[in-house]
Motif scaffolding. Structure first.
Motif, PDB file in Angstrom:
ATOM      1  N   THR A 101      -7.676  -3.033   8.022  1.00 17.97           N
ATOM      2  CA  THR A 101      -6.397  -3.315   8.677  1.00 17.97           C
ATOM      3  C   THR A 101      -5.258  -3.230   7.668  1.00 17.97           C
ATOM      4  N   LEU A 102      -4.062  -2.999   8.192  1.00 19.22           N
ATOM      5  CA  LEU A 102      -2.836  -3.009   7.413  1.00 19.22           C
ATOM      6  C   LEU A 102      -1.780  -3.791   8.182  1.00 19.22           C
ATOM      7  N   VAL A 103      -0.779  -4.268   7.464  1.00 21.31           N
ATOM      8  CA  VAL A 103       0.394  -4.879   8.099  1.00 21.31           C
ATOM      9  C   VAL A 103       1.546  -3.898   7.953  1.00 21.31           C
ATOM     10  N   GLN A 104       2.114  -3.506   9.075  1.00 20.68           N
ATOM     11  CA  GLN A 104       3.225  -2.550   9.095  1.00 20.68           C
ATOM     12  C   GLN A 104       4.536  -3.306   9.295  1.00 20.68           C
ATOM     13  N   TYR A 105       5.420  -3.191   8.308  1.00 17.99           N
ATOM     14  CA  TYR A 105       6.710  -3.890   8.315  1.00 17.99           C
ATOM     15  C   TYR A 105       7.819  -2.878   8.611  1.00 17.99           C
ATOM     16  N   PHE A 106       8.674  -3.197   9.587  1.00 18.84           N
ATOM     17  CA  PHE A 106       9.759  -2.313   9.994  1.00 18.84           C
ATOM     18  C   PHE A 106      11.050  -2.719   9.291  1.00 18.84           C
ATOM     19  N   LYS A 107      11.614  -1.804   8.525  1.00 23.85           N
ATOM     20  CA  LYS A 107      12.839  -2.058   7.773  1.00 23.85           C
ATOM     21  C   LYS A 107      14.078  -1.736   8.616  1.00 23.85           C
ATOM     22  N   ASP A 108      15.219  -2.202   8.145  1.00 26.59           N
ATOM     23  CA  ASP A 108      16.498  -1.864   8.770  1.00 26.59           C
ATOM     24  C   ASP A 108      17.106  -0.604   8.164  1.00 26.59           C
ATOM     25  N   ASP A 109      16.442  -0.032   7.193  1.00 28.77           N
ATOM     26  CA  ASP A 109      16.966   1.174   6.554  1.00 28.77           C
ATOM     27  C   ASP A 109      17.042   2.312   7.563  1.00 28.77           C
ATOM     28  N   ALA A 110      18.163   3.015   7.527  1.00 29.75           N
ATOM     29  CA  ALA A 110      18.339   4.203   8.361  1.00 29.75           C
ATOM     30  C   ALA A 110      18.528   5.398   7.446  1.00 29.75           C
ATOM     31  N   THR A 111      17.749   6.445   7.665  1.00 29.95           N
ATOM     32  CA  THR A 111      17.858   7.655   6.855  1.00 29.95           C
ATOM     33  C   THR A 111      17.885   8.875   7.764  1.00 29.95           C
TER      34      THR A 111
ATOM     35  N   VAL B 252       0.829  -1.208   0.000  1.00 29.47           N
ATOM     36  CA  VAL B 252       0.000   0.000   0.000  1.00 29.47           C
ATOM     37  C   VAL B 252       0.861   1.255   0.000  1.00 29.47           C
ATOM     38  N   TYR B 253       1.950   1.227   0.743  1.00 30.50           N
ATOM     39  CA  TYR B 253       2.790   2.415   0.886  1.00 30.50           C
ATOM     40  C   TYR B 253       4.162   1.985   1.379  1.00 30.50           C
ATOM     41  N   GLU B 254       5.204   2.670   0.928  1.00 35.61           N
ATOM     42  CA  GLU B 254       6.548   2.435   1.458  1.00 35.61           C
ATOM     43  C   GLU B 254       7.187   3.763   1.809  1.00 35.61           C
ATOM     44  N   GLY B 255       7.591   3.876   3.060  1.00 36.47           N
ATOM     45  CA  GLY B 255       8.292   5.064   3.522  1.00 36.47           C
ATOM     46  C   GLY B 255       9.760   4.772   3.730  1.00 36.47           C
ATOM     47  N   LYS B 256      10.433   5.675   4.429  1.00 34.38           N
ATOM     48  CA  LYS B 256      11.881   5.519   4.620  1.00 34.38           C
ATOM     49  C   LYS B 256      12.220   4.387   5.580  1.00 34.38           C
ATOM     50  N   ALA B 257      11.344   4.112   6.544  1.00 33.83           N
ATOM     51  CA  ALA B 257      11.663   3.111   7.563  1.00 33.83           C
ATOM     52  C   ALA B 257      10.658   1.972   7.656  1.00 33.83           C
ATOM     53  N   LYS B 258       9.509   2.111   6.970  1.00 34.15           N
ATOM     54  CA  LYS B 258       8.469   1.099   7.093  1.00 34.15           C
ATOM     55  C   LYS B 258       7.782   0.864   5.760  1.00 34.15           C
ATOM     56  N   VAL B 259       7.154  -0.305   5.655  1.00 33.09           N
ATOM     57  CA  VAL B 259       6.316  -0.631   4.500  1.00 33.09           C
ATOM     58  C   VAL B 259       4.948  -1.027   5.026  1.00 33.09           C
ATOM     59  N   LEU B 260       3.897  -0.556   4.348  1.00 31.29           N
ATOM     60  CA  LEU B 260       2.533  -0.928   4.711  1.00 31.29           C
ATOM     61  C   LEU B 260       1.964  -1.850   3.643  1.00 31.29           C
ATOM     62  N   PHE B 261       1.420  -2.992   4.097  1.00 31.87           N
ATOM     63  CA  PHE B 261       0.770  -3.948   3.213  1.00 31.87           C
ATOM     64  C   PHE B 261      -0.710  -4.017   3.544  1.00 31.87           C
ATOM     65  N   GLU B 262      -1.484  -4.443   2.578  1.00 35.02           N
ATOM     66  CA  GLU B 262      -2.899  -4.697   2.807  1.00 35.02           C
ATOM     67  C   GLU B 262      -3.056  -5.743   3.904  1.00 35.02           C
TER      68      GLU B 262
ATOM     69  N   LEU C  65       0.130  -5.811  13.092  1.00 37.30           N
ATOM     70  CA  LEU C  65      -1.172  -5.534  12.504  1.00 37.30           C
ATOM     71  C   LEU C  65      -1.681  -4.222  13.074  1.00 37.30           C
ATOM     72  N   ILE C  66      -2.115  -3.324  12.185  1.00 35.09           N
ATOM     73  CA  ILE C  66      -2.576  -2.016  12.627  1.00 35.09           C
ATOM     74  C   ILE C  66      -3.915  -1.677  11.978  1.00 35.09           C
ATOM     75  N   LYS C  67      -4.606  -0.702  12.560  1.00 33.76           N
ATOM     76  CA  LYS C  67      -5.842  -0.196  11.978  1.00 33.76           C
ATOM     77  C   LYS C  67      -5.493   0.761  10.840  1.00 33.76           C
ATOM     78  N   GLU C  68      -6.244   0.665   9.762  1.00 36.35           N
ATOM     79  CA  GLU C  68      -6.040   1.579   8.649  1.00 36.35           C
ATOM     80  C   GLU C  68      -6.665   2.931   8.981  1.00 36.35           C
TER      81      GLU C  68
ATOM     82  N   ASN D 210      10.092  -2.432  16.091  1.00 37.96           N
ATOM     83  CA  ASN D 210       8.811  -3.130  16.157  1.00 37.96           C
ATOM     84  C   ASN D 210       8.445  -3.437  17.608  1.00 37.96           C
ATOM     85  N   ARG D 211       9.408  -3.984  18.356  1.00 38.50           N
ATOM     86  CA  ARG D 211       9.130  -4.345  19.749  1.00 38.50           C
ATOM     87  C   ARG D 211       8.937  -3.124  20.636  1.00 38.50           C
TER      88      ARG D 211
END
Length: 254
Positions: A23-33, A7-17, A80-83, A51-52
């Motif tokens: 609801t959305l799934v929020q994925y935390f990346k290792d990217d540092a910006t 659904v969306y990708e930012g600098k530190a996270k990706v959002l999936f359907e 898992l997060i609310k959209e 994430n933790r």
């Protein structure tokens, strides 16, 4: 493995359907910006730790009645997060002078502020997130006056709670950033806390030494970024002394 829609990708996270409507799934990346993406690198395990940490803090805030988008953690890197419909305004809470306010106003870093200062920034990487006033926010329709009052009330409650929580574990909460969104339930609209709360968007200093335990270690090339994030997690009591476990996980992105 079922392929999910990104659904969306930012600098530190990706959002999936998400698996369910709303609801959305929020994925935390290792990217540092830093500096709006001008400086980039990878910090192994940062996504796992954020994430933790964010799960822990969002859960604690929910317990005191601060509604937020967090539902539950799914695995080491996903929750898992609310959209919500994100309001394009970042809320900056400052308890001690650090970062941009020092440059703008000529204040020495580490100077305690006479009272907590709340600033607003328009979310725009292209414009370097410019500071805006309540007049800008309401005039351009990013939020109405009642929504802004709600955001300010929640922000001050979050600050009061986090100040106490971090003080109890020997950490100074210097400043932090919050984002809010609109949660739609039929005809009802609720303003709730969104995004994340982690060392990526908080300035956290050791209460005794003023050692930085946040992303400033990356911004300023201080080194030890992962160790600092791990130290925050350890003090919060959410990571065993042995370490954060499985730090790899890029294959979780589909």
């Amino acid at each position: 493995m079922t392929r999910r829609r990104r659904v969306y990708e930012g600098k530190a996270k990706v959002l999936f359907e998400g698996p369910e409507p709303g609801t959305l799934v929020q994925y935390f990346k290792d990217d540092a910006t830093a500096f709006n993406g001008e400086k980039k690198s990878t910090v192994t395990g940062k996504g796992v730790l954020n994430n933790r940490i964010s799960e822990h803090l969002m859960t604690k805030l929910s317990d005191i009645g601060i509604h937020n988008h967090f539902i539950r953690r799914l695995n080491m890197r996903e929750q898992l997060i609310k959209e919500v419909d994100i309001i394009p305004v970042e809320v900056i809470v400052r308890n001690v002078a650090a970062g941009s306010i020092c440059k703008r106003l000529g204040i020495a870093e580490g100077t305690p502020l006479p009272r907590t200062i709340v600033e607003y920034c328009f979310k725009s990487d292209e414009l370097n997130d410019p500071i805006v006033s309540e007049e800008h926010i309401t005039a351009f329709g990013w939020a109405n006056p009642l929504e802004l009052d709600d955001i300010m009330s929640q922000t001050l409650r979050v600050n009061d709670f986090l100040l106490g929580l971090f003080t109890a574990i020997g950490i100074r909460l210097i400043d932090f950033k919050l984002e809010f969104g609109r949660l739609y339930d039929g005809e009802e609209v609720q303003i709730i806390l969104a995004d994340e709360i982690s060392p990526d968007n908080c300035r956290l200093w050791d209460a005794t030494t003023d050692k930085k335990l946040d992303k400033d270690r990356f911004r300023r090339d201080l080194g030890g970024v992962e160790d600092a994030y791990q130290e925050v997690a350890r003090r919060l009591g959410i990571m065993p002394e042995s370490g954060p476990g499985d730090l790899k996980g890029s294959t979780a992105i589909q």
